[in-house]
Write an enzyme that holds these catalytic residues in place. Structure first.
Site, PDB file in Angstrom:
ATOM      1  N   SER A   1       0.840  -1.190   0.000  1.00 20.17           N
ATOM      2  CA  SER A   1       0.000   0.000   0.000  1.00 20.17           C
ATOM      3  C   SER A   1       0.872   1.235   0.000  1.00 20.17           C
ATOM      4  O   SER A   1       2.092   1.155   0.119  1.00 20.17           O
ATOM      5  CB  SER A   1      -0.904  -0.005   1.230  1.00 20.17           C
ATOM      6  N   LYS A   2       0.208   2.374  -0.098  1.00 21.67           N
ATOM      7  CA  LYS A   2       0.958   3.626  -0.181  1.00 21.67           C
ATOM      8  C   LYS A   2       1.814   3.853   1.057  1.00 21.67           C
ATOM      9  O   LYS A   2       2.739   4.633   1.051  1.00 21.67           O
ATOM     10  CB  LYS A   2       0.000   4.799  -0.368  1.00 21.67           C
ATOM     11  N   ARG A   3       1.476   3.166   2.140  1.00 18.92           N
ATOM     12  CA  ARG A   3       2.245   3.344   3.367  1.00 18.92           C
ATOM     13  C   ARG A   3       3.586   2.615   3.319  1.00 18.92           C
ATOM     14  O   ARG A   3       4.480   2.902   4.067  1.00 18.92           O
ATOM     15  CB  ARG A   3       1.433   2.887   4.574  1.00 18.92           C
ATOM     16  N   ASP A   4       3.680   1.632   2.422  1.00 15.72           N
ATOM     17  CA  ASP A   4       4.935   0.898   2.365  1.00 15.72           C
ATOM     18  C   ASP A   4       6.037   1.778   1.805  1.00 15.72           C
ATOM     19  O   ASP A   4       5.795   2.649   0.983  1.00 15.72           O
ATOM     20  CB  ASP A   4       4.776  -0.347   1.486  1.00 15.72           C
TER      21      ASP A   4
END
Ligand code: GLU
Length: 494
Positions: free
Chosen positions: A255-258
């Site tokens: 996800s964008k958090r990775d």
């Protein structure tokens, strides 16, 4: 799709930040599919969600595609028969179609305010039902609607039919069936007059004559809503192909958090576009042969949606590193130096006071880079590897000079012999083969081991345990600088 209709696909990113690796893959697959089928590839910017809009993101997306070599036929900055290609510049088109849907009784005005919506949702949750719009305004009489329109803000909602199976054949996933009872009466036009993604996306795909919608799997739940809109407007439904999710190594969703999901990060780290494209292409798709290295043209030749996998694709950074290294090795030295140059320059600027400025030039960069072509993984690695080629003085612990199987005496002797022999070498013979032969001859002609000679030379010249070979270091550092460093090492050992 009509017979003989030209294939046309699109990449439709929302400018909510940098381009995600998954976005690059979607763009690439669309591009490959278009080129393979001699079709057209459109770039369309879906910026109708103004809350998530990030300034500068459109430019960034275009730059990233350009960097990757993914060229589009129609889109912002290029124009085309369906311009403009930025949705916020097409509001009237969507408003016209939203109105048409209302007139056809496939959509309706909704005047519910947030408080009413919230109360309804809470009630549904208490009753154990999924929270959805309770269709309060669906049955309003025409007269009432006209009256309310004058006084209250409104949205336009899709009239989702009851108890209907909505089916489509996905080119990757096969038959997909969704029950209309699981769908909300989707908002098509928001109270500020902007369309939602669903309306703008379908209207544009139709008007831009998109034949194949190739996008990420996360859009599958939206597809039945889109099908309802196409049907309601009496339009032909395009083909759909939903690409598998990208997963981390532990199979969790990327996800964008990775870390490092934006292509921009990889650009900055000095991954090469060829390696990135090669890597991204094989995330969820495989060619018929077993090769691992493909250029863009080869990918075009081989691309086939039928070979896209259904299951998630694991994002394996080690593989990307391996591929990047392969491409680095294949580069012409001039090109590699050119790529390394900005990293070198910005690094050297930081240690400006400690370096010999006469060495900051293209020719010397090239000589240094040459020694690392076999070792570099990503271009930015160069900055952490080469300081000792530029420093006026290198700093290290004198213990480093003594190889683990050697001792102080032997090390001193080794370095003294090296100094004595190298001083005699004429500049025209200052080249690695000859220098290597000299070091070897010192070992042979004495009781010394290679570790008593080669090791301290490496340490004296680089101040490091690992470096290119001592003869290579000697060559690039040059006679004067090398002998100076050997002398300094001997002084340290006194
Ligand atoms: N704007 C959507 C996105 O950001 C596009 C989805 C689609 O391709 O339909 O990914």
């Amino acid at each position: 799709m009509k017979d003989n209709q030209a294939i046309k696909v699109r990449f439709a990113p929302s400018p909510t930040g940098f381009l995600h690796v998954g976005g690059l893959r979607t763009a690439l697959y669309n591009y490959l599919f278009a080129r393979k089928n001699k079709g057209k590839f459109v770039l369309r910017i879906e910026d109708t969600d103004r809350n998530r809009f990030v300034k500068g993101a459109v430019k960034q997306i275009i730059q990233t595609m350009h960097w990757a070599g993914i060229d589009y036929d129609e889109g912002p900055e290029k124009g085309g028969p369906n311009a403009p290609y930025i949705q916020s510049e097409r509001l009237e088109i969507y408003q016209k179609h939203a109105k048409e849907l209302v007139e056809k009784r496939k959509a309706y005005y909704c005047f519910c305010d947030p408080v009413r919506l919230k109360t309804a949702r809470q009630k549904q949750t208490q009753e154990g039902k999924p929270p959805r719009y309770n269709r309060h305004c669906r049955g309003l009489k025409q007269k009432k609607v006209e009256e309310l329109k004058k006084k209250k803000p409104y949205v336009i909602r899709l009239k989702v039919p009851d108890n209907q199976k909505i089916k489509f054949k996905d080119l990757i996933r096969g038959e997909v069936e969704i029950d209309s009872d699981d769908l909300d009466d989707q908002i098509l036009q928001k109270s500020d007059g902007y369309p939602t993604y669903h309306l703008a996306n379908t209207v544009d795909d139709h008007l831009m004559e998109i034949t194949h919608v190739i996008r990420g799997e996360e859009w599958i739940p939206s597809t039945p809503k889109h099908i309802l809109i196409y049907k309601a407007l009496g339009w032909e439904i395009p083909e759909f192909a939903h690409l598998p999710l990208l997963l981390n190594k532990d199979k969790s969703k990327l996800s964008k958090r990775d870390l490092c999901v934006s292509v921009e990060d990889y650009m900055e780290e000095g991954y090469l576009p060829e390696a990135m494209i090669n890597f991204v292409a094989l995330l969820g798709w495989n060619t018929k042969d077993e090769n691992e290295i493909y250029c863009l043209d080869e990918l075009v030749k081989q691309f086939d949606l039928k070979r896209v996998h259904k299951g998630g694709a694991v994002f394996d950074l080690e593989k990307l590193n391996w591929l990047n290294g392969k491409y680095v090795r294949q580069m012409k030295l001039e090109d590699l130096t050119h790529e390394c140059k900005p990293y070198l320059e910005s690094y050297l600027k930081k240690i400006e006071k400690k370096i010999d400025k006469s060495l900051v030039n293209d020719q010397y960069f090239k000589e240094v880079v040459k020694l690392f072509q076999e070792r570099l993984i990503k271009i930015s690695d160069i900055k952490g590897l080469v300081d000792y080629f530029f420093l006026k003085e290198i700093d290290y612990d004198k213990k480093l000079l003594i190889f683990k199987k050697s001792n102080l005496e032997k090390t001193k002797l080794g370095l003294e012999k090296v100094l004595e022999r190298l001083e005699k070498v004429e500049l025209k013979n200052w080249e690695p083969d000859n220098l290597n032969a000299i070091l070897e001859a010192i070992v042979k002609g004495s009781d010394l081991e290679p570790g008593d000679v080669f090791w301290p030379v490496r340490a004296a010249l680089s101040g490091r345990e690992a470096s290119p070979s001592p003869p290579e270091l000697l060559e690039v550092l040059g006679k004067e600088r090398s002998l100076e460093r050997v002398k300094r090492a001997l002084e340290k050992l006194k």
